[in-house]
Design a protein around this motif. Structure first.
Motif, PDB file in Angstrom:
ATOM      1  N   LYS A  67      78.632  16.245  79.393  1.00 58.18           N
ATOM      2  CA  LYS A  67      79.186  16.981  78.159  1.00 58.18           C
ATOM      3  C   LYS A  67      78.712  16.502  76.962  1.00 58.18           C
ATOM      4  O   LYS A  67      78.682  17.132  75.901  1.00 58.18           O
ATOM      5  CB  LYS A  67      80.442  16.854  78.138  1.00 58.18           C
ATOM      6  CG  LYS A  67      81.504  18.012  79.257  1.00 58.18           C
ATOM      7  CD  LYS A  67      82.736  17.840  79.024  1.00 58.18           C
ATOM      8  CE  LYS A  67      83.211  18.295  77.589  1.00 58.18           C
ATOM      9  NZ  LYS A  67      83.951  19.585  77.562  1.00 58.18           N
ATOM     10  N   SER A 155      86.960  21.578  79.789  1.00 56.12           N
ATOM     11  CA  SER A 155      86.014  22.789  79.772  1.00 56.12           C
ATOM     12  C   SER A 155      84.368  22.336  80.161  1.00 56.12           C
ATOM     13  O   SER A 155      84.026  21.628  79.588  1.00 56.12           O
ATOM     14  CB  SER A 155      86.350  23.536  78.511  1.00 56.12           C
ATOM     15  OG  SER A 155      86.068  22.520  77.474  1.00 56.12           O
ATOM     16  N   ASN A 157      81.578  23.154  78.765  1.00 53.97           N
ATOM     17  CA  ASN A 157      80.611  23.076  77.749  1.00 53.97           C
ATOM     18  C   ASN A 157      79.994  21.649  77.106  1.00 53.97           C
ATOM     19  O   ASN A 157      80.706  20.577  77.467  1.00 53.97           O
ATOM     20  CB  ASN A 157      81.197  23.912  76.625  1.00 53.97           C
ATOM     21  CG  ASN A 157      82.587  23.325  76.255  1.00 53.97           C
ATOM     22  OD1 ASN A 157      83.705  23.397  76.917  1.00 53.97           O
ATOM     23  ND2 ASN A 157      82.619  22.482  74.921  1.00 53.97           N
ATOM     24  N   SER A 163      84.218  27.047  74.598  1.00 53.23           N
ATOM     25  CA  SER A 163      84.383  27.018  75.841  1.00 53.23           C
ATOM     26  C   SER A 163      83.684  28.301  76.694  1.00 53.23           C
ATOM     27  O   SER A 163      83.558  29.111  75.970  1.00 53.23           O
ATOM     28  CB  SER A 163      85.717  27.012  76.318  1.00 53.23           C
ATOM     29  OG  SER A 163      86.423  25.707  75.658  1.00 53.23           O
ATOM     30  N   HIS A 245      86.311  21.972  66.407  1.00 52.68           N
ATOM     31  CA  HIS A 245      86.151  21.993  67.974  1.00 52.68           C
ATOM     32  C   HIS A 245      85.779  23.331  68.261  1.00 52.68           C
ATOM     33  O   HIS A 245      85.965  24.359  67.284  1.00 52.68           O
ATOM     34  CB  HIS A 245      87.247  21.433  68.492  1.00 52.68           C
ATOM     35  CG  HIS A 245      87.107  21.061  69.985  1.00 52.68           C
ATOM     36  ND1 HIS A 245      86.442  19.864  70.134  1.00 52.68           N
ATOM     37  CD2 HIS A 245      87.575  21.260  71.050  1.00 52.68           C
ATOM     38  CE1 HIS A 245      86.556  19.563  71.442  1.00 52.68           C
ATOM     39  NE2 HIS A 245      87.180  20.457  72.199  1.00 52.68           N
TER      40      HIS A 245
HETATM   41 MG    MG Z   1      87.356  21.581  75.801  1.00 56.10          MG
END
Ligand code: MG
Ligand code: TXA
Length: 339
Positions: A67, A155, A157, A163, A245
């Protein structure tokens, strides 16, 4: 299955990512990869998760690397049923009532970790609490049962991105960095689970999400408002909840009641701004003004409005009731100043 990668040593960018159908063969293959220490993206009812064996430190480390997470945030541990959850966390009466009422479903309970909790310290990031949930998605439940161990999954991503709510979103972010994507189609809820701190003496929403506050209060009574004293407003106590975010690359402008020429419009409801024709592209979260439909469309629409040239995404107001609380939380983070 003879084409499974023979090694899962972490080499982001250098992996071949298998596409697996969410049928018994695909779920069996995905479970084998997890047991072998690999990384599998899988569908849940909220968003796609990037799963690893929660009991294996090296497997969990692979999640952070794939990630590109800048630091170690604790991860949500996914299990197939309450019995498995109770080997990991300590459930008092209230936590049990909540789990029985809402699992499987989009509720993550943060409870004290149980003595002998088998989850790796890396997944817990040194906390003495653990975040657990039972996802309400048939493919996720079958995968967890077949893996036969807790699976931690953020998540699926790249860190800071929006997401993923379908397998193509996962591939766009993580192809070549993970071992497999289990394709279960679009996620029905579309925003992440509600994270509820549920420890003796404190009941508090750490992140609004797919289960709304009112539903939780019918089972557990009133929930404390806001964050505990000593927590700065831009850094809530769920350590991963940074102000910026879920961020598209394009600028995001909230509460748009008109459109500047060429902007992209993320609309909500039947009535568009009077000059909506000026927008270069319009996507509506729900023309009927339905918040459940809007949540399911949120991340996919943001990704589509963010593709191509970077123009400001103007976002119409969304009511703050029910699932609107989670939608507005994500939109505020998408619009926040970038670090
Ligand atoms: Mg997340
Ligand atoms: O719907 C969801 O919750 C999805 C799907 C895949 O299950 N998962 C998800 O995970 O959104 P992630 O890693 O993107 O977000 C998990 C959040 C982070 O903000 C993390 O800081 C918080 O949960 N968290 C995890 N353990 C915690 C703990 N012990 N105490 C407080 N917050 C915790």
């Amino acid at each position: 299955m003879n084409d499974l990668p023979s090694s899962h040593s972490v080499a982001p960018g250098g992996r071949r990512t298998l596409r697996l159908a969410a049928d018994p063969a695909g779920i069996g293959a995905a479970a084998a990869i997890l047991r072998d220490g690999g990384l599998v993206a899988f569908p849940t009812e909220t968003v796609y998760g990037l799963g690893a064996d929660a009991t294996s430190g090296p497997a969990v480390a692979g999640i952070y690397e794939a990630k590109g997470r800048p630091r170690f945030n604790p991860l949500i541990v996914h299990v197939a049923e309450l019995g498995a959850a109770r080997a990991i966390g300590r459930f008092d009466r209230r936590a049990l009532d909540l789990a029985k009422a809402f699992w499987p479903g989009p509720l993550t309970l943060v409870v004290p970790r149980e003595a002998g909790c088998p989850v790796s310290d890396l997944a817990l990031a040194g906390h003495d609490t653990v975040a657990i949930r039972v996802p309400a998605h048939p493919a996720a439940l079958a995968l967890l049962a077949a893996a036969g161990r807790p699976v931690c999954a953020p998540s699926a991503n790249r860190s800071g991105h929006v997401s993923p709510t379908d397998a193509a979103h996962v591939a766009a972010d993580l192809d070549g960095r993970i071992d497999a994507i289990l394709d279960g189609g679009p996620c029905p809820v579309g925003v992440e689970s509600t994270i509820l701190l549920c420890v003796p003496g404190d009941l508090r929403i750490l992140r609004p999400g797919g289960l709304d506050r009112a539903a939780i209060e019918t089972v557990a009574g009133p929930i404390a408002a806001g964050v505990p004293e000593g927590t700065s407003p831009d850094r809530a106590i769920a350590p991963g909840m940074l102000a910026s975010h879920y961020a598209p690359s394009s600028p995001v402008r909230l509460n748009a009641r008109s459109v500047a020429p060429g902007e992209h419009l993320l609309a909500f409801g039947p009535t568009l701004p009077s000059n909506a024709d000026a927008a270069a592209l319009i996507l509506n979260l729900s023309t009927a003004g339905d918040l459940t439909e809007a949540a399911a469309n949120l991340f996919g629409h943001l990704r589509r409005l963010d593709a191509g040239p970077h123009v400001t995404i103007a976002v119409m107001p969304v009511p703050d009731q029910g699932l609107g609380e989670a939608i507005n939380d994500r939109l505020a983070r998408a619009a926040a100043e970038r670090p």
